[in-house]
Each structure stands twice: as C-alpha cells, then as structure tokens.
Write an enzyme that holds these catalytic residues in place. Structure first.
Site, PDB file in Angstrom:
ATOM      1  N   LYS A   1       0.857  -1.186   0.000  1.00  0.00           N
ATOM      2  CA  LYS A   1       0.000   0.000   0.000  1.00  0.00           C
ATOM      3  C   LYS A   1       0.894   1.237   0.000  1.00  0.00           C
ATOM      4  O   LYS A   1       1.753   1.405   0.881  1.00  0.00           O
ATOM      5  CB  LYS A   1      -0.885  -0.044   1.248  1.00  0.00           C
TER       6      LYS A   1
HETATM    7  O1  G3P Z   1      -8.887   2.173   4.305  1.00  0.00           O
HETATM    8  C1  G3P Z   1      -8.748   3.495   4.750  1.00  0.00           C
HETATM    9  C2  G3P Z   1      -9.480   3.624   6.006  1.00  0.00           C
HETATM   10  O2  G3P Z   1      -8.825   2.917   7.006  1.00  0.00           O
HETATM   11  C3  G3P Z   1      -9.779   4.980   6.472  1.00  0.00           C
HETATM   12  O3  G3P Z   1     -10.926   4.854   7.193  1.00  0.00           O
HETATM   13  O4  G3P Z   1     -12.649   5.522   8.774  1.00  0.00           O
HETATM   14  O5  G3P Z   1     -10.253   6.176   9.146  1.00  0.00           O
HETATM   15  O6  G3P Z   1     -11.566   7.238   7.334  1.00  0.00           O
HETATM   16  P1  G3P Z   1     -11.362   6.034   8.171  1.00  0.00           P
END
Ligand code: G3P
Length: 218
Positions: A87
C-alpha cells in the site's frame, strides 16, 4: 463486489472470515497503532499473522515517503507472503514507486485518494487497487460516493484494470451504494459488514415462525 475488512484486529478479522464472506484485509499505520502493534519486527509478524488468517489480498502500508525507501520497504513487505499488497500513498514518489512495483510484478494499493485525477494517475502507473476514501470525503461535506462513480466511468472508458477499492467505508449504506455503482471492492469495519444482516422484519418474522412452531410442537 469483494469484501475486505479494514482493521488490524485479529479477532474482528477472524469473525469476518468465519462468516464466509471475507475476501481480503486492508490495514494502515493508524489501524496498526490502534492495536498497539509497534516496532518493525512486531509489525511484520502481525502482517504474517493476518495472512495466516485470510487467504486473500492483505494490504500492508509503507511509511516511507521517498522513492528509494518506498521501494526498499515495499519489497520487504512483498517478500513476507504471496498475498501481501504493498500500500503506497498517493504522492509523486508513490506513483513512481507503483510504476516500479508494477514492472516487477509486485501488486499495489494506491491509498489516500480523494480525486478522480489522482485515481487516473494511479491507474496509469499500473496500481492493482486504488483506494478512494469515501467516509473522509463525506466528513468534509463532499460526496464520497460521487467520486466512486466518477472513477468507475473513467476506468470503464479506457478499460483500466486497476480495481476500485472503496475505502473509509463506515456504514451499510456505503456498502450498498458501492455495489450499485460497481466498485470492485469495498473495505470497511466489521460493524458495517454485520449491519448488512439486520432488518426488523427478519427479526419479527423469525420470532413468529418459532413461536408458531412451538404452539403445535410443545
Ligand atoms: O482504508 C482506509 C481507512 O482505514 C480509512 O478509514 O474511517 O479512518 O476514514 P477512516
């Protein structure tokens, strides 16, 4: 649409895998920190532990931001297990590194994507997956799902093979909208996946079936 779980929590990963609908796992440095996974050896071991739980693509994120170190780190991650996806952040050196990894046959996930232009660059560099963050766009009053639709159109126009991995999914409606638009993959927390199970008419209907059965089978 493939279902990935977005967590580094082994219990959540196991629960989603046990449900039989899990295709892969995404992680990021924040999710690893949330589980208290620190130090290079522990971090690498944790990725292997996840690979041993789920037989599918497992995204492991580099923390370097310059080309040479992204390459060094990404090659080490890719060597951990055949299912590791490197990633890489959507930055200039990240795009250069994705091109390098693509030529070397190392699969990549271009992360922190918030615009169609970024997604176009990731596809041209040959990224295996592109991760637009829908929830974080919604957080700033921008339509995250509109970005998924825009990227779908662009990739379809030119036959790009890069898979749209809708990330930062927060709730079941995000998942349903991703499926309607045609995202290739969605990644979200266990709570969003489990929420798809719920409907009050299922609960009341099942309760009635069971009580009617009991009435005549006492
Ligand atoms: O895959 C990306 C993700 O982990 C971000 O999620 O909920 O932290 O915006 P969030």
């Amino acid at each position: 649409m493939k279902f990935f779980i977005d967590t580094a929590n082994l219990a959540d990963i196991q629960e989603a895998a046990d449900l039989g609908v899990l295709d892969g796992v995404t992680t990021n440095p924040s999710l690893m920190a949330k589980e208290g996974i620190a130090g290079q050896d522990r971090i690498l071991k944790h990725y292997v532990d996840i690979c041993n739980l789920v037989d599918g693509p497992i995204s492991a994120e580099v923390i370097s931001t310059d080309y040479e170190n992204i390459i060094r780190e990404g090659e080490a991650l890719a060597a951990l297990h055949a299912n590791i996806i490197v990633k890489v952040p959507m930055i200039k050196d990240g795009i250069k590194a994705i091109k390098y990894f693509t030529q070397k046959g190392i699969r990549t996930n271009c992360t922190l994507v918030f615009s169609a232009g970024q997604a176009l660059l990731a596809a041209k560099a040959g990224a295996t997956y592109v991760s637009p963050f829908v929830g974080r766009l919604d957080d700033i009053s921008t339509d995250g799902m509109a970005l998924i639709a825009q990227i779908r159109t662009i990739y379809n126009n030119y036959g790009f093979q890069t898979q749209i991995l809708a990330a930062s999914v927060r709730h079941p409606m995000h998942i349903i909208q991703c499926a309607e638009i045609g995202a290739d993959v969605m990644t979200g927390p266990l709570s969003a996946i489990l929420a798809l199970l719920n409907h009050p008419l299922t609960d009341s209907g099942l309760a009635k079936f069971l009580s009617d059965y009991k009435k005549v089978n006492a």
